[in-house]
Design an enzyme around this catalytic site. Structure first.
Site, PDB file in Angstrom:
ATOM      1  N   ASP A  19       0.851  -1.182   0.000  1.00 24.24           N
ATOM      2  CA  ASP A  19       0.000   0.000   0.000  1.00 24.24           C
ATOM      3  C   ASP A  19       0.892   1.238   0.000  1.00 24.24           C
ATOM      4  O   ASP A  19       2.087   1.165   0.312  1.00 24.24           O
ATOM      5  CB  ASP A  19      -0.899  -0.026   1.235  1.00 24.24           C
ATOM      6  N   ASP A  21      -0.311   4.973   1.051  1.00 24.33           N
ATOM      7  CA  ASP A  21      -0.564   5.858   2.180  1.00 24.33           C
ATOM      8  C   ASP A  21      -0.576   5.066   3.483  1.00 24.33           C
ATOM      9  O   ASP A  21      -1.260   4.044   3.604  1.00 24.33           O
ATOM     10  CB  ASP A  21      -1.902   6.579   2.003  1.00 24.33           C
TER      11      ASP A  21
END
Length: 265
Positions: A19, A21
């Site tokens: 991922d 963020d």
């Protein structure tokens, strides 16, 4: 957890999905260990993709934004919900037509997939992220769905952050269209494991030898688990150690940050 146990949990991992963020960056600031983590992946020749549910930006845009923050991620190593949506539509109906609510990240992906953008009898209505949702566009989407267009949304995220506070995001606007039409969308992005499967296809990865790194139990970890991946939860984002016990599933490994992964790759 001992280093030997950690090594066992990640034994045989050749490909990585991570991922963006909360794992690599937070509000434009590079998180500790992110540079070293990406450098180690590149140095060891590991295939990897950086994933995001955000459909606003193209991979080239995101690569430039990450570079400005201090992270060097080539655009070919970025996989967005917009790209996953375009791939899904191509698999379902090659060369179809779509009415799209979204920005360059989504419209570019759909164009490059060979889709025609139209507001007249489209095969699909596709809803993505945008900074300026138009009441006129939403009304048109509602009518097209009522008239038989299939309803797709890039991701179910109900809100996004801004300096002033929350902003309505794809999931919230999708709920508005659903309430008006009584038609639920098919969400392509996380936590749908479909996004991970399309990402793995992109880098020719297999679930048995792929790990997912994320900061959310309810998206990254559950989708990774359902896709058959090893999952690594990092506590540098939205999930705290105290939150984990609320969920009926567990990550394969839990670490403070991606920096703790460097020596395990």
């Amino acid at each position: 957890m001992s280093d030997s146990r950690r090594q066992t949990d990640l034994a045989g991992v050749e490909c990585w999905l991570t991922d963006m963020d909360g794992v690599l960056v937070h509000e434009g600031t590079v998180l500790p260990g992110a540079v070293e983590f990406l450098d180690r992946l590149a140095g060891r020749g590991r295939r990897f993709l950086v994933l995001t549910n955000n459909s606003i930006f193209t991979p080239r845009d995101l690569s430039a934004r990450l570079s400005t923050a201090g992270l060097m991620v080539p655009e070919e190593n970025i996989w967005t919900s917009a790209l996953a949506t375009a791939q899904f539509l191509t698999d379902q109906m090659p060369g179809g037509s779509v009415y799209c609510i979204g920005e360059a990240g989504l419209t570019t992906a759909l164009h490059e997939a060979g889709y025609v953008l139209t507001d007249t009898s489209p095969d699909y209505v596709v809803l993505g992220e945008t900074r300026t949702y138009s009441f006129e566009a939403i009304t048109r989407a509602i009518r097209l769905v009522d008239w038989g267009a299939r309803f797709i949304a890039t991701n179910p995220d109900p809100s996004g952050p801004s300096l002033e506070g929350k902003l309505p995001a794809t999931g919230a606007v999708a709920a508005l269209i659903t309430r008006a039409t009584q038609r639920e969308p098919y969400f392509v992005g996380k936590p749908n494991p479909m996004m991970f499967r399309s990402a793995m296809n992109r880098i020719d990865a297999h679930s048995e030898s792929t790990a997912m790194v994320g900061d959310r139990m309810d998206t990254d970890v559950v989708a990774g688990m359902e896709a058959g991946l090893r999952t690594v939860l990092v506590l540098s984002g939205s999930t705290s150690r105290d939150d984990i016990g609320r969920f009926p599933y567990r990550p394969s490994l839990m670490l403070d940050s991606v920096g703790d992964l460097v020596d395990l790759i």
